[in-house]
Design a protein around this motif. Structure first.
Motif, PDB file in Angstrom:
ATOM      1  N   ILE A   1       0.527   2.083   5.378  1.00 54.64           N
ATOM      2  CA  ILE A   1       0.674   3.071   4.305  1.00 54.64           C
ATOM      3  C   ILE A   1       2.362   3.800   4.187  1.00 54.64           C
ATOM      4  O   ILE A   1       1.944   4.346   4.535  1.00 54.64           O
TER       5      ILE A   1
ATOM      6  N   PHE B   1       0.734  -1.367   0.025  1.00 52.96           N
ATOM      7  CA  PHE B   1       0.153  -0.012   0.001  1.00 52.96           C
ATOM      8  C   PHE B   1       0.769   1.093   0.096  1.00 52.96           C
ATOM      9  O   PHE B   1       1.438   1.960   1.400  1.00 52.96           O
TER      10      PHE B   1
ATOM     11  N   VAL C   1      -5.012  -3.133   5.975  1.00 56.01           N
ATOM     12  CA  VAL C   1      -4.332  -1.835   5.852  1.00 56.01           C
ATOM     13  C   VAL C   1      -3.308  -1.441   6.697  1.00 56.01           C
ATOM     14  O   VAL C   1      -2.338  -1.326   6.758  1.00 56.01           O
TER      15      VAL C   1
ATOM     16  N   HIS D   1      -9.500   2.962  -2.079  1.00 57.61           N
ATOM     17  CA  HIS D   1      -9.488   2.755  -0.568  1.00 57.61           C
ATOM     18  C   HIS D   1     -10.847   3.519  -0.782  1.00 57.61           C
ATOM     19  O   HIS D   1     -11.867   2.557   0.157  1.00 57.61           O
TER      20      HIS D   1
ATOM     21  N   SER E   1      -9.687  -3.201   6.404  1.00 60.02           N
ATOM     22  CA  SER E   1      -9.107  -2.034   6.814  1.00 60.02           C
ATOM     23  C   SER E   1      -8.307  -3.088   7.741  1.00 60.02           C
ATOM     24  O   SER E   1      -7.321  -2.150   7.944  1.00 60.02           O
TER      25      SER E   1
ATOM     26  N   PHE F   1      -4.342   4.363  -5.213  1.00 57.62           N
ATOM     27  CA  PHE F   1      -4.686   3.713  -3.704  1.00 57.62           C
ATOM     28  C   PHE F   1      -5.553   4.107  -3.188  1.00 57.62           C
ATOM     29  O   PHE F   1      -6.348   3.720  -2.348  1.00 57.62           O
TER      30      PHE F   1
END
Length: 267
Positions: free
Chosen positions: A220, A187, A215, A197, A212, A193
């Motif tokens: 990120i 990510f 991620v 998302h 979630s 992205f």
């Protein structure tokens, strides 16, 4: 590879990771052509680079990577203007899983990469008058592990990794002077992205919570994080067959040992 004076083509280079890769190459003294379907952003990017790096160091060409004639035209134009091509970065990519978008995902992420790699294999081949060099195919960590909420995207990226390693394993790679490597970012804070998302907010709460968590656990990273890995990969003395992953959680990882000698597998 020493990058000073080298010539690179970066697809999907108008923004995001593509722009980051191109800027990294420019700072190392390479000349760069970015090609993209977004002309306005591409031309604006070149305008800013002319001020920062000087005129004649970069150029923009509009190109749909799924269009053979357009893509070949980019290769020919760059060779004419810059004298040759040493690096091709097949970066253009999209993410779509819906009935009206998944085919485009395969066309750009997989077929576009194959199209570019084949063109590089033709125009960069030392035995055919080219200069040799490196093809970097941008995959994803989604091409290394199952992604239940994006199976088409993951499938396309698995394909990129397998295709790249298979090209690198060809015994003729040494004769042509071309190496093939895959970069797999996790990510990354890019427009792609953020758009993807945001779209996930429409899926069921239970699945959204699982997404979630993935991620959050992975983290990120910034474009600069990925560019650091990219430059390490490109500047390596031996990079044929390399698969590199870059993530916020684990940093830079070599997924397989780098090798120039082809590997034979029994099916």
């Amino acid at each position: 590879m020493k990058l000073l004076g080298k010539v690179a083509i970066v697809t999907g280079g108008a923004q995001g990771l593509g722009r980051g890769f191109a800027e990294g190459l420019l700072r190392k003294g390479a000349k760069v052509c970015i090609c993209d379907i977004n002309s306005a952003t591409g031309l604006a990017t070149i305008g800013s680079w002319n001020k920062e790096f000087g005129a004649g160091k970069s150029m923009f060409l509009k190109c749909d990577v799924t269009n053979h004639d357009q893509f070949e035209g980019v290769m020919k134009k760059v060779i004419k203007e810059f004298g040759g091509v040493d690096i091709l970065v097949n970066n253009a990519g999209v993410n779509g899983e819906e009935p009206d978008t998944w085919r485009r995902t395969i066309q750009i992420n997989m077929i576009g990469v194959i199209e570019g790699t084949m063109l590089a294999s033709t125009y960069m081949d030392k035995t055919a008058g080219g200069r040799g060099g490196l093809v970097v195919n941008i995959a994803s960590t989604a091409g290394l592990t199952p992604i239940f909420y994006a199976p088409v995207y993951a499938g396309s990226k698995y394909g990129v990794v397998g295709y790249t390693r298979s090209m690198a394993a060809n015994p003729s790679a040494r004769e042509t002077g071309i190496s093939y490597a895959a970069l797999c970012p996790a990510f990354t804070n890019t427009q792609l992205f953020n758009k993807t998302h945001s779209a996930q907010k429409e899926i069921k709460d239970e699945i959204l919570n699982q997404v979630s968590k993935v991620v959050t656990d992975t983290g990120i990273q910034t474009v600069a994080d990925v560019v650091n890995g990219f430059l390490l990969l490109v500047e390596a003395d031996s990079n044929n067959g390399t698969v590199m992953a870059v993530s916020k959680q684990k940093g830079i990882q070599y997924i397989n040992k780098r090798r120039r000698k082809p590997q034979t597998n029994k099916l």
